[in-house]
Design an enzyme around this catalytic site. Structure first.
Site, PDB file in Angstrom:
ATOM      1  CG  ASP A  33      64.075  53.619 -41.644  1.00  0.00           C
ATOM      2  OD1 ASP A  33      64.125  54.691 -41.017  1.00  0.00           O
ATOM      3  OD2 ASP A  33      62.961  52.972 -41.943  1.00  0.00           O
ATOM      4  CB  ALA A  80      64.299  52.326 -35.431  1.00  0.00           C
ATOM      5  CB  ALA A  81      60.482  54.691 -32.156  1.00  0.00           C
ATOM      6  CB  THR A  98      58.957  48.984 -33.234  1.00  0.00           C
ATOM      7  OG1 THR A  98      58.811  48.116 -34.452  1.00  0.00           O
ATOM      8  CG2 THR A  98      60.124  50.034 -33.756  1.00  0.00           C
ATOM      9  CB  THR A 123      59.508  61.310 -26.230  1.00  0.00           C
ATOM     10  OG1 THR A 123      58.384  62.174 -25.935  1.00  0.00           O
ATOM     11  CG2 THR A 123      59.166  59.876 -25.668  1.00  0.00           C
ATOM     12  CG  ASP A 124      58.573  66.189 -23.776  1.00  0.00           C
ATOM     13  OD1 ASP A 124      58.005  65.118 -24.657  1.00  0.00           O
ATOM     14  OD2 ASP A 124      58.028  67.410 -23.807  1.00  0.00           O
ATOM     15  CD  GLU A 125      54.460  62.493 -26.279  1.00  0.00           C
ATOM     16  OE1 GLU A 125      53.757  61.773 -26.246  1.00  0.00           O
ATOM     17  OE2 GLU A 125      54.718  63.376 -27.339  1.00  0.00           O
ATOM     18  CE1 TYR A 150      56.648  57.492 -29.254  1.00  0.00           C
ATOM     19  CE2 TYR A 150      55.811  59.353 -28.228  1.00  0.00           C
ATOM     20  CZ  TYR A 150      56.820  58.728 -28.777  1.00  0.00           C
ATOM     21  OH  TYR A 150      57.789  59.288 -29.036  1.00  0.00           O
ATOM     22  CE  LYS A 154      61.236  56.829 -27.689  1.00  0.00           C
ATOM     23  NZ  LYS A 154      62.293  56.214 -28.858  1.00  0.00           N
ATOM     24  NE  ARG A 274      46.412  62.240 -29.265  1.00  0.00           N
ATOM     25  CZ  ARG A 274      47.715  62.700 -29.404  1.00  0.00           C
ATOM     26  NH1 ARG A 274      48.342  63.232 -28.594  1.00  0.00           N
ATOM     27  NH2 ARG A 274      48.250  62.963 -30.764  1.00  0.00           N
TER      28      ARG A 274
HETATM   29  P1  NAD Z   1      59.144  58.851 -37.509  1.00  0.00           P
HETATM   30  O1  NAD Z   1      57.908  58.108 -37.108  1.00  0.00           O
HETATM   31  O2  NAD Z   1      58.939  60.193 -38.468  1.00  0.00           O
HETATM   32  O3  NAD Z   1      60.368  57.987 -37.934  1.00  0.00           O
HETATM   33  C1  NAD Z   1      60.504  56.747 -37.375  1.00  0.00           C
HETATM   34  C2  NAD Z   1      61.614  55.768 -38.460  1.00  0.00           C
HETATM   35  O4  NAD Z   1      61.783  54.581 -37.888  1.00  0.00           O
HETATM   36  C3  NAD Z   1      60.850  55.621 -39.727  1.00  0.00           C
HETATM   37  O5  NAD Z   1      61.824  55.916 -40.708  1.00  0.00           O
HETATM   38  C4  NAD Z   1      60.584  53.988 -39.714  1.00  0.00           C
HETATM   39  O6  NAD Z   1      60.734  53.462 -41.056  1.00  0.00           O
HETATM   40  C5  NAD Z   1      61.755  53.544 -38.625  1.00  0.00           C
HETATM   41  N1  NAD Z   1      61.305  52.442 -38.270  1.00  0.00           N
HETATM   42  C6  NAD Z   1      60.336  52.310 -37.444  1.00  0.00           C
HETATM   43  N2  NAD Z   1      60.070  50.867 -36.936  1.00  0.00           N
HETATM   44  C7  NAD Z   1      61.392  50.320 -37.345  1.00  0.00           C
HETATM   45  C8  NAD Z   1      61.842  49.028 -37.128  1.00  0.00           C
HETATM   46  N3  NAD Z   1      61.297  48.067 -36.367  1.00  0.00           N
HETATM   47  N4  NAD Z   1      63.235  48.927 -37.729  1.00  0.00           N
HETATM   48  C9  NAD Z   1      63.662  50.067 -38.404  1.00  0.00           C
HETATM   49  N5  NAD Z   1      63.265  51.029 -38.683  1.00  0.00           N
HETATM   50  C10 NAD Z   1      62.173  51.219 -38.382  1.00  0.00           C
HETATM   51  O7  NAD Z   1      59.787  59.291 -35.940  1.00  0.00           O
HETATM   52  P2  NAD Z   1      60.407  60.631 -35.558  1.00  0.00           P
HETATM   53  O8  NAD Z   1      59.497  61.617 -35.487  1.00  0.00           O
HETATM   54  O9  NAD Z   1      61.497  60.940 -36.723  1.00  0.00           O
HETATM   55  O10 NAD Z   1      61.092  60.177 -34.223  1.00  0.00           O
HETATM   56  C11 NAD Z   1      62.337  59.474 -34.119  1.00  0.00           C
HETATM   57  C12 NAD Z   1      62.781  59.363 -32.573  1.00  0.00           C
HETATM   58  O11 NAD Z   1      62.777  60.517 -31.736  1.00  0.00           O
HETATM   59  C13 NAD Z   1      61.581  58.271 -32.157  1.00  0.00           C
HETATM   60  O12 NAD Z   1      62.352  57.325 -31.276  1.00  0.00           O
HETATM   61  C14 NAD Z   1      60.785  59.209 -31.176  1.00  0.00           C
HETATM   62  O13 NAD Z   1      60.297  58.495 -30.064  1.00  0.00           O
HETATM   63  C15 NAD Z   1      61.883  60.218 -30.864  1.00  0.00           C
HETATM   64  N6  NAD Z   1      61.036  61.467 -30.614  1.00  0.00           N
HETATM   65  C16 NAD Z   1      60.504  62.395 -31.385  1.00  0.00           C
HETATM   66  C17 NAD Z   1      59.837  63.392 -31.196  1.00  0.00           C
HETATM   67  C18 NAD Z   1      58.967  64.036 -32.133  1.00  0.00           C
HETATM   68  O14 NAD Z   1      58.344  65.233 -31.956  1.00  0.00           O
HETATM   69  N7  NAD Z   1      58.772  63.547 -33.651  1.00  0.00           N
HETATM   70  C19 NAD Z   1      60.217  63.910 -30.124  1.00  0.00           C
HETATM   71  C20 NAD Z   1      61.012  63.404 -29.109  1.00  0.00           C
HETATM   72  C21 NAD Z   1      61.263  62.142 -29.342  1.00  0.00           C
HETATM   73  P1  TYD Z   2      50.861  65.349 -32.048  1.00  0.00           P
HETATM   74  O1  TYD Z   2      52.009  66.309 -33.011  1.00  0.00           O
HETATM   75  O2  TYD Z   2      50.227  64.280 -32.329  1.00  0.00           O
HETATM   76  O3  TYD Z   2      52.184  65.174 -30.962  1.00  0.00           O
HETATM   77  P2  TYD Z   2      52.074  64.370 -29.323  1.00  0.00           P
HETATM   78  O4  TYD Z   2      50.526  63.905 -29.267  1.00  0.00           O
HETATM   79  O5  TYD Z   2      53.297  63.482 -29.452  1.00  0.00           O
HETATM   80  O6  TYD Z   2      52.423  65.732 -28.551  1.00  0.00           O
HETATM   81  O7  TYD Z   2      50.222  66.344 -31.481  1.00  0.00           O
HETATM   82  C1  TYD Z   2      50.543  67.579 -30.926  1.00  0.00           C
HETATM   83  C2  TYD Z   2      49.350  68.284 -30.050  1.00  0.00           C
HETATM   84  O8  TYD Z   2      48.230  68.533 -31.182  1.00  0.00           O
HETATM   85  C3  TYD Z   2      48.515  67.168 -29.233  1.00  0.00           C
HETATM   86  O9  TYD Z   2      47.995  67.839 -28.080  1.00  0.00           O
HETATM   87  C4  TYD Z   2      47.539  66.510 -29.947  1.00  0.00           C
HETATM   88  C5  TYD Z   2      47.216  67.652 -30.772  1.00  0.00           C
HETATM   89  N1  TYD Z   2      46.516  67.234 -32.063  1.00  0.00           N
HETATM   90  C6  TYD Z   2      45.357  68.099 -32.397  1.00  0.00           C
HETATM   91  O10 TYD Z   2      44.792  68.876 -31.830  1.00  0.00           O
HETATM   92  N2  TYD Z   2      44.795  67.737 -33.561  1.00  0.00           N
HETATM   93  C7  TYD Z   2      45.621  66.690 -34.699  1.00  0.00           C
HETATM   94  O11 TYD Z   2      44.837  66.544 -35.762  1.00  0.00           O
HETATM   95  C8  TYD Z   2      46.845  66.218 -34.166  1.00  0.00           C
HETATM   96  C9  TYD Z   2      47.352  65.203 -35.231  1.00  0.00           C
HETATM   97  C10 TYD Z   2      47.125  66.597 -32.911  1.00  0.00           C
END
Ligand code: NAD
Ligand code: TYD
Length: 340
Positions: A33, A80-81, A98, A123-125, A150, A154, A274
């Site tokens: 990381d 990592a992302a 990244t 991600t589903d996005e 983003y 992905k 947004r």
């Molecule tokens: P996060 O932002 O909390 O964590 C990302 C981690 O990656 C951090 O620890 C950061 O230091 C590390 N990182 C970033 N750039 C790096 C690099 N160049 N080299 C090494 N490490 C690096 O993210 P998360 O929410 O834990 O998401 C993890 C993965 O899951 C991502 O790939 C994201 O796209 C995917 N994902 C997230 C969600 C969600 O709701 N959070 C849903 C579906 C998929």
């Molecule tokens: P987020 O947690 O940023 O995840 P993603 O955009 O990847 O789905 O946002 C979840 C939903 O909440 C999205 O519709 C954007 C909205 N949102 C707010 O309304 N206010 C906020 O301050 C944030 C961060 C997100």
């Protein structure tokens, strides 16, 4: 087995490492990381002395380092992302570096060292956005249509993983998962931001009309799904992983949090929307259910209460984050009005 986990100091990665060491205690883990703003070793405090766990601070874009680490492992689980949509709107370059180049560097090293299994966490996005009245759910055959920098980055990484499978025979799997929530989520994402703002006496910023829908999944269920894919998934396959919510919008989520915390609706602050905000996500996870036996364990409201309790019991963890570098981002994103 020896696993390389990338991004293991982030939200899902750190939950996954804890989950894996608990459920597969004989395995060894290397956590690579970079410790960006989202990476936090405090997420892993309880396992830092486990002899089966090793942390390496480094960048997935560092080919030499990645190559050395991959030599030692059987499986790569790639988390990592750069993961926050709003940050990708402010500046997308690091997302490309990244999420796309970093993934390509890992794929090259995985091929060179013939890893047994490369699992890519996505991600589903990547599927884009549904209309509010659209009853469609995305599945593994849905065409890609990403709409934010983003999700575009992905999507590119998913295509690269599949291209390496097709062209070079890399043994890979991909999961496209819906929005996660739970312990250790960085308080820039909606649910932890709402909870911690209310605990600090601030309001919950809701973008636009708040009628935006996500398909929420508790982080432990996501970890279990990845475990199932690693155990039972077929090489070259994609699995959609979804949540337990049906059409719940952001405003309803904010109201549920307000109610649990005993706060009033006046604590909702409708703020500027947004740009390009995806209206709705919905995931059909019947393939993962049928082929892997995946199923979320509890319902959304039980998990939301557990999550709120975690943030209540771990104030020090998020207060440290909110008082540091994060303040600058918060000001840029929400403006001075929100800083108190
Ligand atoms: P996060 O932002 O909390 O964590 C990302 C981690 O990656 C951090 O620890 C950061 O230091 C590390 N990182 C970033 N750039 C790096 C690099 N160049 N080299 C090494 N490490 C690096 O993210 P998360 O929410 O834990 O998401 C993890 C993965 O899951 C991502 O790939 C994201 O796209 C995917 N994902 C997230 C969600 C969600 O709701 N959070 C849903 C579906 C998929
Ligand atoms: P987020 O947690 O940023 O995840 P993603 O955009 O990847 O789905 O946002 C979840 C939903 O909440 C999205 O519709 C954007 C909205 N949102 C707010 O309304 N206010 C906020 O301050 C944030 C961060 C997100």
């Amino acid at each position: 087995m020896k696993l390389l986990i990338t991004g293991g100091a982030g939200f899902i990665g750190s939950n996954f490492i804890r989950y894996w060491l608990k459920n597969h205690p004989a395995d060894n883990i290397i956590n690579l990381d970079k410790l960006t703003y989202a990476g936090n070793l405090e997420n892993l405090k309880e396992i830092e002395d486990n002899p089966k766990y090793k942390f390496v601070k480094g960048d997935i874009c560092d080919g030499n380092l990645v190559n050395e680490l991959i030599k030692e492992v059987d499986i790569v689980v790639h988390f990592a992302a750069e993961s926050h949509v709003d940050r990708s709107i402010i500046d997308s370059q690091i997302f490309l570096k990244t999420n796309v180049i970093g993934t390509q560097i890992l794929l090259d090293a995985a091929l060179k060292n013939q890893v047994k299994h490369f699992h890519h966490v996505s991600t589903d996005e990547v599927f884009g956005s549904l209309a509010l009245d659209d009853k469609t759910k995305w599945n593994e055959c849905t065409p890609y249509d990403p709409k934010s920098p983003y999700s575009a980055s992905k999507a590119a990484s998913d295509h690269l993983v599949r291209a390496y499978g097709n062209t070079f025979g890399l043994k890979y799997t991909i999961t496209n998962c819906s929005n996660n929530f739970g312990p250790y989520q960085f308080p820039e994402k909606l649910i932890p931001l709402a909870i911690t703002n209310l605990m600090e006496g601030k309001k919950v910023p809701i973008y636009g009309d708040g009628k935006y829908v996500r398909d929420w999944l508790y982080v432990d269920d996501h970890c279990k799904a990845i475990d199932l894919v690693l155990q039972k998934g077929k090489a070259g396959e994609t699995y959609c992983i979804g949540g337990m919510t049906d059409d719940i919008n952001n405003l309803e989520i904010a109201r549920m949090i307000l109610k649990i915390l005993g706060k009033h609706e006046t604590e909702i602050d409708f703020v500027k929307d947004r740009p390009g905000h995806d209206r709705k996500y919905a995931v059909d996870w019947s393939k993962a259910k049928k082929e892997l036996g995946f199923k979320p364990e509890y319902d959304f409201s039980s998990y939301l209460e557990m999550t709120i309790k975690w943030y209540r019991d771990n104030k020090e963890w998020w207060q440290k984050i909110k008082s540091g570098e994060y303040k600058k981002y918060y000001q840029l994103q929400y403006g001075k009005a929100q800083i108190r």
